[in-house]
Design an enzyme around this catalytic site. Structure first.
Site, short mmCIF file in Angstrom:
data_model
loop_
_atom_site.label_atom_id
_atom_site.label_comp_id
_atom_site.label_asym_id
_atom_site.label_seq_id
_atom_site.Cartn_x
_atom_site.Cartn_y
_atom_site.Cartn_z
N CYS A 123 -0.96 9.47 3.61
CA CYS A 123 -1.03 8.92 2.25
C CYS A 123 -2.31 9.37 1.56
O CYS A 123 -2.36 9.48 0.34
CB CYS A 123 -0.93 7.40 2.29
SG CYS A 123 -2.12 6.67 3.43
N GLU B 245 0.87 -1.19 0.00
CA GLU B 245 0.00 0.00 0.00
C GLU B 245 0.90 1.22 0.00
O GLU B 245 1.75 1.37 0.89
CB GLU B 245 -0.94 -0.02 1.20
CG GLU B 245 -1.99 -1.14 1.12
CD GLU B 245 -2.86 -1.08 -0.13
OE1 GLU B 245 -3.06 0.02 -0.69
OE2 GLU B 245 -3.36 -2.15 -0.56
P1 NAD Z 1 9.45 4.41 2.75
O1 NAD Z 1 9.06 3.66 1.54
O2 NAD Z 1 10.67 5.23 2.72
O3 NAD Z 1 9.66 3.39 3.97
C1 NAD Z 1 8.65 2.49 4.40
C2 NAD Z 1 9.30 1.33 5.14
O4 NAD Z 1 10.09 0.58 4.21
C3 NAD Z 1 10.25 1.76 6.26
O5 NAD Z 1 10.13 0.86 7.35
C4 NAD Z 1 11.60 1.61 5.60
O6 NAD Z 1 12.66 1.38 6.53
C5 NAD Z 1 11.38 0.40 4.74
N1 NAD Z 1 12.32 0.26 3.60
C6 NAD Z 1 13.06 1.23 3.02
N2 NAD Z 1 13.82 0.69 2.03
C7 NAD Z 1 13.53 -0.63 2.00
C8 NAD Z 1 13.99 -1.70 1.20
N3 NAD Z 1 14.89 -1.53 0.24
N4 NAD Z 1 13.49 -2.93 1.42
C9 NAD Z 1 12.55 -3.11 2.39
N5 NAD Z 1 12.09 -2.13 3.18
C10 NAD Z 1 12.57 -0.90 2.99
O7 NAD Z 1 8.18 5.26 3.18
P2 NAD Z 1 8.05 6.30 4.39
O8 NAD Z 1 8.81 7.53 4.03
O9 NAD Z 1 8.33 5.61 5.69
O10 NAD Z 1 6.48 6.59 4.38
C11 NAD Z 1 5.87 7.58 3.59
C12 NAD Z 1 5.24 6.94 2.35
O11 NAD Z 1 4.33 5.94 2.76
C13 NAD Z 1 4.44 7.94 1.54
O12 NAD Z 1 4.69 7.72 0.17
C14 NAD Z 1 2.99 7.57 1.88
O13 NAD Z 1 2.07 7.92 0.89
C15 NAD Z 1 3.09 6.10 2.06
N6 NAD Z 1 1.99 5.58 2.87
C16 NAD Z 1 1.02 4.82 2.27
C17 NAD Z 1 -0.06 4.36 3.02
C18 NAD Z 1 -1.13 3.51 2.41
O14 NAD Z 1 -1.82 2.80 3.13
N7 NAD Z 1 -1.30 3.55 1.09
C19 NAD Z 1 -0.15 4.67 4.39
C20 NAD Z 1 0.85 5.46 4.96
C21 NAD Z 1 1.92 5.91 4.19
#
Ligand code: NAD
Length: 482
Positions: free
Chosen positions: A284, A250
């Site tokens: 999000c 998501e």
């Molecule tokens: P991000 O993608 O930077 O990180 C999310 C998670 O993934 C963190 O725990 C991070 O450590 C981990 N991660 C980073 N690189 C990785 C890799 N290579 N392999 C596996 N895991 C990895 O996102 P963020 O900055 O923490 O969150 C903000 C984003 O999340 C925004 O784009 C927002 O829209 C989205 N979001 C979506 C929803 C939804 O339900 N659609 C809800 C909340 C946030």
């Protein structure tokens, strides 16, 4: 400062094998360190998956009502500590206290909701074509679930993955985001104190690129649930499917509110300001595009600008709008503000860093409104993740609908209108997983499905409500001829 928080693996609170920790700072006052956490590596993640594998069969065999009792007890423990958890959430993530309190309450409610569901899971009996045959389905857990979560809802999102996963009898490994892991650690503590068996729940903090990758690729994990950015999530999806795992992702959004010709401009501005500036625009589902009919455009812009300019900005404990979570997020928002101006959009409100004693050192930004935005501009196409609303003028409903859908994302969309036909056409044709009429794009109920269309989601499984359990269960069909 107190001792660093530890990982929770196989029922023990332990240090990482790296002997290294990282700091989480207060985004309202970056000189303050809130806490330290384990800077774990792939070996720690592998240990956590091994512990989950070892515990999975027994947890799956634990009667549903007993699993539910543990979830309910954990939820009650969270409730008893609601104020403390709210403070921790504000300290690490920065959002305003009422928003943080609402989020903590949501996590409590999610635990109680899935506590009830744990007892209801089982399957269904169907009529068989042969006599003396019982034909039925059994819902079984998938096995070991790897959960990776973002910082912007640091307790609600871990809760809406952990609770259904555990209710359905899966063992789990969770890795919270490093910018605000504290409240997820507290979820693990509540479950530990509630008596979850050793290994059924494991939590590891550290970088996504090492810890997350190991959780996804380790052959012990069966399912990967990821919430975060589209860039990372699309990579995670490929990694997980290559490794043969069940996966749901998501991701980001670029959510529109369409303001129709019949809308009351003040009401529409309330809805857009709430959706766009709430949680400092770091949802999000945040509204980042107002697509406005020309008949109400000028009045709507005046009303929205007035709301942006009267927002009370400062540390989340005492103000209406807190800081962005980090210097990087603030820089990214300010960069988009520059890009929008260069593209020819008109800055109608905000656009800078607020100046007051209380906002001097934190990652604060003003709620910002751009007008004269064209749908093709980057400010109208890319996720900003800050309190920035791009206003796009349209001359009829048809054009508005096209503009609303003219992005690669499809998470949430809303319309403000008194026209029943327009409202229904919007519900029919909006390309988004959540559609609202006369309501803001943000805000979700916990007992209905949530997920996006297009680049906002893998579109594989929904989260939350009954649908949230589907990802964590697999059906077996039994033909019992007696
Ligand atoms: P991000 O993608 O930077 O990180 C999310 C998670 O993934 C963190 O725990 C991070 O450590 C981990 N991660 C980073 N690189 C990785 C890799 N290579 N392999 C596996 N895991 C990895 O996102 P963020 O900055 O923490 O969150 C903000 C984003 O999340 C925004 O784009 C927002 O829209 C989205 N979001 C979506 C929803 C939804 O339900 N659609 C809800 C909340 C946030």
């Amino acid at each position: 400062m107190s001792e660093p928080e530890q990982n929770y693996i196989g029922g023990e609170w332990i240090d990482s094998s790296t002997d290294d920790t990282f700091e989480v700072i207060d985004p309202a006052n970056p000189n303050e360190t809130v806490n330290r956490y384990q800077q774990s590596n792939a070996d720690d993640a592998a240990d956590a998956v091994d512990a989950a594998v070892a515990a999975a069969d027994d947890w799956a065999a634990t009667p549903g009502p007993e699993r539910g009792r543990i979830l309910r007890d954990a939820g009650t423990r969270l409730e008893q500590r609601k104020d403390e958890l709210t403070d921790l959430l504000v300290d690490e993530e920065g959002k305003a206290r009422p928003e943080a309190a609402g989020e903590v309450q949501r996590a409590i409610d999610i635990f109680h909701y899935f506590a009830g569901k744990a007892a209801d899971l089982g399957g269904t009996v169907k009529g068989a074509s042969s006599r003396e045959t019982t034909l039925y389905t059994r819902e079984e857990p998938v096995g070991v679930a790897a959960l990776i979560t973002p910082w912007n809802y640091p307790i609600a999102i871990p809760a809406w993955k952990l609770a259904p996963a555990l209710a359905a009898g899966n063992a789990v490994v969770i890795k919270p985001a490093s910018l605000a892991p504290g409240v997820a650690v507290e979820l693990a503590r509540a479950l530990d104190e509630a008596g979850i068996p050793d290994g059924a729940l494991n939590l590891v903090t550290g970088p996504g690129s090492t810890v997350g990758t190991e959780m996804i690729e380790n052959e012990g994990s069966d399912a990967v649930s990821f919430t975060g950015s589209s860039e990372v999530g699309e990579m995670v999806y490929d990694q997980a499917t290559d490794a043969g795992k069940r996966v749901q992702t998501e991701l980001g959004g670029k959510n529109p509110t369409l303001v129709g010709a019949s809308a009351d401009p003040a009401e529409a501005a309330d809805i857009v300001a709430n959706g766009g500036f709430g949680t400092t625009g770091q949802s999000c589902t945040a509204c980042s595009r107002a697509v406005v009919h020309e008949d109400v455009y000028d009045e709507f812009v005046d009303e929205l600008v007035a709301r942006a300019e009267s927002t009370d900005i400062g540390p989340g404990h005492t103000h209406e709008m807190g800081p962005q979570v980090s210097q990087d997020e603030l820089d990214s928002t300010l960069e988009y503000i520059d890009i929008a101006a260069e593209e020819g959009a008109t800055l109608a409100a905000g656009g800078g860093v607020p100046e007051s004693d209380e906002t001097e050192s934190g990652y604060f930004v003003e709620p910002t409104v751009f007008t004269d935005v064209e749908s093709g501009m980057r400010i109208a196409q890319e996720e900003v993740f800050g309190p920035v609303v791009a206003v796009i003028k349209v001359s009829d409903f048809e054009e508005g609908l096209n503009v609303a859908n003219d992005v690669p994302y499809g998470l949430s969309a809303s319309i403000v209108t008194d026209d029943h036909t327009e409202a229904n056409r919007f519900v029919d044709e909006a390309e988004a997983g959540v559609v609202k009429v006369n309501d803001k794009t943000t805000g979700l109920e916990l007992h209905v499905p949530f997920g996006g269309f297009k680049r906002s989601s893998s579109e594989t499984w929904r989260e939350q409500g009954d649908a949230g359990l589907d990802f964590y269960t697999i059906e077996k069909t039994v033909y019992d001829n007696y």
